[in-house]
Design a protein around this motif. Structure first.
Motif, short mmCIF file in Angstrom:
data_model
loop_
_atom_site.label_atom_id
_atom_site.label_comp_id
_atom_site.label_asym_id
_atom_site.label_seq_id
_atom_site.Cartn_x
_atom_site.Cartn_y
_atom_site.Cartn_z
N ASP A 90 21.55 -94.83 24.09
CA ASP A 90 22.03 -96.19 24.30
C ASP A 90 20.88 -97.15 24.59
O ASP A 90 20.87 -98.28 24.12
CB ASP A 90 23.03 -96.22 25.46
N GLY A 91 19.92 -96.72 25.38
CA GLY A 91 18.83 -97.60 25.76
C GLY A 91 17.53 -96.85 25.89
O GLY A 91 17.49 -95.66 26.22
N CYS A 92 16.45 -97.57 25.62
CA CYS A 92 15.11 -97.01 25.78
C CYS A 92 14.25 -98.09 26.41
O CYS A 92 14.16 -99.21 25.88
CB CYS A 92 14.55 -96.58 24.44
N MET A 93 13.64 -97.79 27.55
CA MET A 93 12.82 -98.76 28.27
C MET A 93 11.40 -98.22 28.42
O MET A 93 11.19 -97.03 28.68
CB MET A 93 13.41 -99.05 29.64
N LEU A 94 10.43 -99.12 28.24
CA LEU A 94 9.03 -98.77 28.38
C LEU A 94 8.59 -99.11 29.81
O LEU A 94 8.52 -100.29 30.17
CB LEU A 94 8.18 -99.53 27.36
N VAL A 95 8.33 -98.09 30.59
CA VAL A 95 7.89 -98.30 31.98
C VAL A 95 6.36 -98.36 31.95
O VAL A 95 5.68 -97.35 32.02
CB VAL A 95 8.40 -97.18 32.90
N LYS A 96 5.84 -99.56 31.82
CA LYS A 96 4.41 -99.75 31.63
C LYS A 96 3.61 -99.58 32.91
O LYS A 96 2.39 -99.42 32.87
CB LYS A 96 4.15 -101.13 31.03
N ARG A 97 4.30 -99.65 34.02
CA ARG A 97 3.62 -99.47 35.30
C ARG A 97 4.63 -98.94 36.30
O ARG A 97 5.72 -99.50 36.45
CB ARG A 97 3.05 -100.80 35.78
N LEU A 98 4.29 -97.84 36.96
CA LEU A 98 5.16 -97.32 38.01
C LEU A 98 4.33 -96.67 39.10
O LEU A 98 3.19 -96.28 38.89
CB LEU A 98 6.21 -96.34 37.47
N ARG A 99 4.95 -96.55 40.24
CA ARG A 99 4.32 -95.92 41.41
C ARG A 99 5.35 -95.02 42.07
O ARG A 99 6.48 -95.43 42.32
CB ARG A 99 3.83 -96.99 42.38
N SER A 157 -2.81 -88.48 39.24
CA SER A 157 -3.48 -89.69 39.71
C SER A 157 -4.78 -89.97 38.97
O SER A 157 -5.53 -90.85 39.37
CB SER A 157 -3.77 -89.56 41.21
N ASP A 158 -5.07 -89.23 37.90
CA ASP A 158 -6.30 -89.48 37.16
C ASP A 158 -6.06 -90.46 36.01
O ASP A 158 -5.02 -91.10 35.93
CB ASP A 158 -6.89 -88.15 36.63
N SER A 159 -7.02 -90.56 35.10
CA SER A 159 -6.93 -91.56 34.04
C SER A 159 -5.80 -91.31 33.06
O SER A 159 -5.41 -92.21 32.31
CB SER A 159 -8.26 -91.61 33.26
N ALA A 160 -5.25 -90.10 33.03
CA ALA A 160 -4.14 -89.81 32.11
C ALA A 160 -2.92 -90.65 32.41
O ALA A 160 -2.04 -90.79 31.57
CB ALA A 160 -3.78 -88.32 32.17
N GLY A 161 -2.86 -91.23 33.58
CA GLY A 161 -1.70 -92.02 33.93
C GLY A 161 -1.81 -93.49 33.59
O GLY A 161 -0.92 -94.27 33.92
N SER A 162 -2.86 -93.92 32.95
CA SER A 162 -3.02 -95.35 32.69
C SER A 162 -3.57 -95.66 31.30
O SER A 162 -4.13 -96.72 31.09
CB SER A 162 -3.97 -95.94 33.75
N LEU A 163 -3.42 -94.75 30.36
CA LEU A 163 -3.99 -94.96 29.03
C LEU A 163 -2.98 -95.53 28.03
O LEU A 163 -3.36 -95.87 26.91
CB LEU A 163 -4.54 -93.63 28.50
N GLY A 164 -1.72 -95.62 28.40
CA GLY A 164 -0.72 -96.19 27.51
C GLY A 164 -0.15 -95.23 26.50
O GLY A 164 0.69 -95.62 25.68
N SER A 202 3.57 -83.48 24.43
CA SER A 202 2.30 -82.79 24.71
C SER A 202 1.60 -82.38 23.42
O SER A 202 0.37 -82.28 23.38
CB SER A 202 2.55 -81.55 25.58
N LEU A 203 2.38 -82.15 22.36
CA LEU A 203 1.80 -81.79 21.07
C LEU A 203 1.42 -83.02 20.25
O LEU A 203 0.38 -83.06 19.60
CB LEU A 203 2.80 -80.93 20.28
N ASP A 204 2.27 -84.03 20.30
CA ASP A 204 2.07 -85.21 19.45
C ASP A 204 1.18 -86.26 20.12
O ASP A 204 0.39 -86.91 19.46
CB ASP A 204 3.43 -85.82 19.11
N GLY A 205 1.33 -86.43 21.44
CA GLY A 205 0.60 -87.48 22.14
C GLY A 205 -0.71 -87.04 22.74
O GLY A 205 -1.47 -87.88 23.22
N GLY A 206 -0.96 -85.74 22.74
CA GLY A 206 -2.23 -85.26 23.28
C GLY A 206 -2.26 -85.07 24.79
O GLY A 206 -3.32 -84.80 25.35
#
Length: 605
Positions: free
Chosen positions: A357-366, A512-519, A482-486
């Motif tokens: 029904d819906g798909c939302m892009l959570v561009k920033r979360l904590r 908490s490393d850089s994997a969480g902010s690369l988009g 994990s296979l498609d996005g690396g």
């Protein structure tokens, strides 16, 4: 004599034992847990001993309210230049043995040099006791070797004046080969049977009510029957964790400013004076002093939420679900807005054919994860409400808990309500889900019967077709990404929203490393790419290398709470799953081979 100047005084010498990550002090080596360092063993001390000057505050008002605290703190990090120590530990168990002379006695009697754990007689590395006693209320103590050897005699410890020894005869790998003896002349005995609670009870061995992780804590009365455990057993320590996402309005703008400046609940005059003298704080969020004062007054009149412990999970998830469905566009810089959730720009008809029904892009979360308490023995039951929670503090006035925060990104997916209702009310789907639910209820009843607190308590299972569907869908998507996005699967985590009012899943970065902010995760949520991912994930889920055994299984997994799910198809690292790889079934996605049970995505295959 005049004391020396403060700069010349020597602080108590503390021995640095090792280093662990901050997150491990919440999930693995929290308060009351045992930690092995070289050939020594220690127990992590209570929060009373933590140096809060090296433990930065973490704010998350929603979670703090339901846990009854004012704030959270990151575990402290040592600073040798400032003389600040980190997390303290205490030696436990106290009994050690020497592989050379085989003596078994408290550590201090070996005469080991400071900073070392070696026998003073034969200069061999000492070995901490393999066995400890623990009860359902969290108490823990050394195994009573003297009483075990002197069974049937006067068991007042130490009356014979003899020396205990421990030997391994090596004939078998069982406890029968572990021999404990005393040179007072009693017969040597093996450790066979030590893990039977009935045997300990017959020998008059009771729980001493000890809490060695709390400094100067007196033994408290305890009626629980203790059990022997291996020092390295996973049953020694189970964390009781609670987590919450930072969502608006509490996580941004004026609310975030008031919380950071400790002005929540402050009088109007104090708020006005504080921010009038610090007007520079208002510029980043583009508000006036009157805006801040008005919001502070509104917050002070809000009735605090005090849900019962059993409702905590539902209350937090419901609020998060509503925020994820509603969305929250970017209005402030990242320091003043920790939650940004927006719909994708592409045509969503590509994913609607899958029943999305819906798909939302959570561009920033904590996310804030807090350690509320811990348990020993049997793993926590979903229905438990704190009876077995062991304290992290000795003080009764504690107003904070240890926590870690994770900043990242994710994708939120919600299912079509009409299509979901038609599917989950199908009799064949209900019957298959009921099979899994019965297995879960049997597990809950078995665990409840094994604890004195759980005996006679009603047990309930939250397993439903909707829950199993969402959980299995989350796993196949994480595996595909994990296979498609690396991304490594261990860098991803699920958050399920499954109830009568909710039907969604959030997949987000959990490190908490850089994997969480690369988009990279947000990019996977674009409709065309998500549709391609769903096609690939469902095709992969339709076949398992363990079929037909996997798909025809009536119970699989460690606790028999899975159906068609195994390590070759949908199971993932447990750090990625909030349900310990339980309650999954590929048939809910694709249906059974016979076609008797329809899968939710059957029309897309």
């Amino acid at each position: 004599m005049t004391p020396p100047p403060a700069r010349l005084r020597l602080a108590p010498r503390l021995r640095k034992l090792g280093v662990v990550r901050r997150s491990q002090l919440i999930t693995t080596y929290g308060v009351g847990a045992l930690i092995a360092v070289d050939n020594e063993s220690f127990i992590v001390s209570g929060l009373d001993s933590w140096d809060t000057s090296a433990a930065p505050e973490v704010f998350e008002r929603r979670l703090a309210q339901v846990l009854g605290v004012k704030s959270f703190r990151l575990p402290p990090t040592p600073d040798t230049d400032e003389g600040v120590d980190g997390v303290r530990v205490r030696r436990f168990p106290e009994f050690y043995s020497c592989p050379g002379c085989c003596v078994l006695q408290p550590f201090f009697r070996f005469g080991s040099l400071a900073g070392r754990a070696r026998c003073g007689e034969c200069d061999e590395d000492l070995v901490p006791s393999r066995f400890v006693l623990a009860c359902d209320d969290g108490h823990i103590e050394d195994f009573p070797y003297w009483k075990w050897v002197h069974r049937g005699q006067n068991t007042a410890s130490g009356l014979c004046g003899g020396t205990l020894t421990l030997r391994i005869d090596g004939n078998t790998a069982s406890l029968r080969s572990v021999i404990v003896s005393c040179d007072c002349g009693v017969s040597a005995v093996s450790m066979e049977g030590a893990f039977r609670a009935k045997t300990l009870k017959e020998l008059g061995i009771r729980c001493g009510g000890r809490r060695p992780w709390l400094k100067e804590a007196a033994a408290e009365p305890c009626s629980q029957q203790p059990r022997a455990m291996q020092r390295g057993s996973s049953s020694i320590w189970h964390p009781v964790m609670r987590s919450a996402l930072s969502i608006p309005p509490w996580s941004e703008g004026i609310d975030a400013l008031l919380e950071r400046e400790r002005m929540i609940g402050a009088p109007e005059e104090a708020v006005r004076w504080h921010f009038s003298s610090r007007s520079a704080l208002l510029r980043p969020i583009k508000v006036t002093l009157e805006d801040v004062v008005a919001r502070a007054l509104a917050i002070s009149t809000e009735a605090p939420k005090q849900p019962s412990p059993a409702d905590t999970h539902d209350v937090l998830r419901q609020e998060e679900y509503e925020s994820l469905v509603r969305g929250n566009p970017e209005k402030h810089a990242s320091g003043w807005q920790s939650f940004v959730c927006e719909p994708p720009t592409g045509d969503r008809s590509a994913v609607r054919q899958f029943g999305i029904d819906g798909c939302m892009l959570v561009k920033r979360l904590r996310e804030v994860r807090a350690l509320q308490a811990f348990m020993r023995g049997v793993a926590p039951l979903e229905s438990e409400s704190g009876q077995r929670h062991a304290k992290l503090w000795l003080s009764a006035e504690a107003d904070w808990l240890p926590a870690v925060e994770v900043n990242g990104e994710g994708v939120f997916i919600s299912l079509d309500a009409d299509r979901l209702h038609a599917w989950e009310t199908d009799p064949a789907v209900i019957a298959r889900s009921e099979q899994l639910r019965r297995n879960h209820l049997a597990l809950l009843e078995q665990r409840a019967a094994s604890t004195s607190h759980g005996k006679g308590a009603p047990v309930e299972s939250y397993v439903s077709p909707r829950f199993v569907l969402l959980h299995t869908l989350a796993h196949v998507l994480m595996d595909e990404w994990s296979l498609d996005g690396g991304y490594p699967v261990s860098a991803l985590r699920e958050r399920l929203y499954a109830s009568e009012e909710m039907a969604g899943v959030l997949i987000y970065t959990a490190t908490s490393d850089s994997a969480g902010s690369l988009g990279g995760i947000v990019a996977q949520g674009e409709p065309q790419r998500l549709a391609s991912t769903l096609n690939s994930a469902l095709a992969r889920a339709s076949w398992c290398s363990n079929d037909p055994l996997c798909v025809e299984s009536a119970a699989s997994g460690v606790d028999s709470v899975n159906l068609a799910a195994c390590h070759a198809c949908v199971l993932l690292p447990e750090t990625s799953c909030e349900n310990n790889n339980s309650f999954m079934d590929r048939a809910m996605l694709i249906g059974t081979p016979s076609g008797d049970v329809p899968g939710y995505f059957r029309a897309c295959l």
